[in-house]
Design a protein around this motif. Structure first.
Motif, PDB file in Angstrom:
ATOM      1  N   TYR A   1       0.858  -1.189   0.000  1.00  0.00           N
ATOM      2  CA  TYR A   1       0.000   0.000   0.000  1.00  0.00           C
ATOM      3  C   TYR A   1       0.894   1.239   0.000  1.00  0.00           C
ATOM      4  O   TYR A   1       1.667   1.464   0.930  1.00  0.00           O
TER       5      TYR A   1
ATOM      6  N   GLY B   1       1.258   5.161   0.221  1.00  0.00           N
ATOM      7  CA  GLY B   1       0.643   6.433   0.557  1.00  0.00           C
ATOM      8  C   GLY B   1       1.045   7.499  -0.455  1.00  0.00           C
ATOM      9  O   GLY B   1       2.099   7.422  -1.075  1.00  0.00           O
ATOM     10  N   SER B   2       0.176   8.494  -0.619  1.00  0.00           N
ATOM     11  CA  SER B   2       0.463   9.559  -1.576  1.00  0.00           C
ATOM     12  C   SER B   2       0.153  10.931  -1.003  1.00  0.00           C
ATOM     13  O   SER B   2      -0.193  11.860  -1.728  1.00  0.00           O
TER      14      SER B   2
ATOM     15  N   LYS C   1      -2.332  11.906   0.910  1.00  0.00           N
ATOM     16  CA  LYS C   1      -3.746  12.303   0.895  1.00  0.00           C
ATOM     17  C   LYS C   1      -4.175  12.998   2.182  1.00  0.00           C
ATOM     18  O   LYS C   1      -5.150  13.766   2.184  1.00  0.00           O
TER      19      LYS C   1
ATOM     20  N   HIS D   1      -3.231   3.422   8.178  1.00  0.00           N
ATOM     21  CA  HIS D   1      -3.422   3.945   6.825  1.00  0.00           C
ATOM     22  C   HIS D   1      -3.364   5.470   6.818  1.00  0.00           C
ATOM     23  O   HIS D   1      -2.763   6.080   5.924  1.00  0.00           O
TER      24      HIS D   1
ATOM     25  N   ARG E   1       0.248   6.468   7.009  1.00  0.00           N
ATOM     26  CA  ARG E   1       0.965   6.293   5.750  1.00  0.00           C
ATOM     27  C   ARG E   1       0.583   7.377   4.743  1.00  0.00           C
ATOM     28  O   ARG E   1       1.355   7.693   3.829  1.00  0.00           O
ATOM     29  N   GLU E   2      -0.591   7.971   4.935  1.00  0.00           N
ATOM     30  CA  GLU E   2      -1.028   9.063   4.066  1.00  0.00           C
ATOM     31  C   GLU E   2      -0.634  10.434   4.615  1.00  0.00           C
ATOM     32  O   GLU E   2      -1.007  11.457   4.049  1.00  0.00           O
TER      33      GLU E   2
ATOM     34  N   GLU F   1       5.634   5.008  10.443  1.00  0.00           N
ATOM     35  CA  GLU F   1       5.289   5.667   9.177  1.00  0.00           C
ATOM     36  C   GLU F   1       5.808   7.106   9.135  1.00  0.00           C
ATOM     37  O   GLU F   1       5.552   7.833   8.174  1.00  0.00           O
TER      38      GLU F   1
ATOM     39  N   VAL G   1      -9.574   6.027   4.522  1.00  0.00           N
ATOM     40  CA  VAL G   1      -8.758   7.062   3.875  1.00  0.00           C
ATOM     41  C   VAL G   1      -9.601   7.841   2.874  1.00  0.00           C
ATOM     42  O   VAL G   1      -9.595   9.081   2.851  1.00  0.00           O
TER      43      VAL G   1
END
Length: 294
Positions: free
Chosen positions: A39, A41-42, A44, A66, A69-70, A95, A269
């Motif tokens: 997965y 993350g970008s 977000k 999650h 990670r974002e 993270e 997310v």
């Protein structure tokens, strides 16, 4: 390491029980998966601050990791499962994000108020509220549900959502989000979880009503309706009623297996970030293929 497919993990679930609720991740066999290694993350949720109730384990932990990670810092609210909560905090920090753990009972309005104040004091902001903490007890006959059980299930599963949201609202602004955890059982019912399913139906109404109230302020309110997900609540509730039932948990959905928390995280997310900027009052059904109205 090659990732084990959730189908393979489901096949490894054997009869088991836990003698306390909430349950503990450390006693589950096999362990749950919270986020896929692949997965990516970008950003977000870069720069955002989130609070997650029931964030020590299961779906709450998946949402927290999650989010991290974002790019979000995450406050983890939990009852008393200190070891699990610290593990979630470590996963958030791994993270590269800051974490905060807050022990207490969401049934207590004063605790929810104090928790929000501590989050804002620590991080200087609050942007995402995830109401997720839940309790359930298996009863096959309505007359076996005591008044105390009925009231305690409501206190955790819906009163806690109200208390935390009420405390958080003065800190939320245009673009911020609230994500509630309801259940497939709010839409189809469950013969052995009448009080739990009723509270999950209340969450649906809470989400839809609040979304309309807050839409003019640019605050979006949505919900995720999980199907059978492999979390500590299963051996701690279904397993306590009948350990053998845990082995077949999730076999009644079209995909024939329980889901992993990692399969829920991306839904949180989506509802927490700008990808869902035109979505409010809605439900994401992550349930193994069951077709549910609403």
């Amino acid at each position: 390491m090659t990732r084990q497919h959730p189908r393979e993990t489901a096949a490894e679930i054997e009869p088991q029980e836990q003698n306390r609720q909430p349950g503990l991740e450390s006693e589950m066999e096999p362990p749950a998966e919270f986020i896929r290694d692949d997965y990516e993350g970008s950003g977000k949720l870069e720069g955002k601050v989130a609070v997650v109730t029931g964030g020590d384990s299961g779906i709450g932990r998946a949402a927290a990791v999650h989010f991290a990670r974002e790019g979000a810092d995450v406050a983890v609210m939990y009852l008393d499962e200190e070891e699990d909560a610290e593990t979630t905090a470590e996963m958030v920090e791994d993270e590269g994000q800051a974490s905060l753990t807050l022990a207490g009972d969401v049934r207590d309005s004063a605790f929810c108020q104090a928790a929000v104040e501590e989050v804002v004091d620590e991080f200087g902001d609050l942007n995402v509220v995830v109401n997720n903490a839940a309790a359930q007890v298996v009863k096959t006959d309505l007359t076996d549900i005591s008044d105390e059980q009925w009231e305690e299930t409501f206190a955790t599963n819906i009163h806690g959502y109200f208390y935390l949201t009420k405390a958080a609202l003065p800190h939320l602004e245009d673009g911020d989000t609230i994500v509630n955890t309801t259940s497939i059982n709010a839409f189809r019912g469950h013969d052995t979880l009448v009080d739990y399913s009723t509270t999950k139906g209340a969450i649906v109404a809470f989400t839809r009503s609040l979304s309309q109230q807050l839409a003019p302020e640019g605050i979006r309110v949505n919900q995720v309706a999980p199907g059978p997900i492999w979390t500590p609540l299963i051996p701690a509730t279904i397993g306590q009623y009948d350990p053998e039932m845990v082995e077949s948990f999730g076999e009644d959905v079209p995909m024939g297996r329980p889901g992993q928390p990692s399969e829920l995280g991306p839904a949180y997310v989506y509802l927490a970030c700008e990808d869902s900027s035109y979505v409010s009052g809605q439900t994401l059904h992550v349930n193994g293929g069951s077709v549910i109205g609403g």
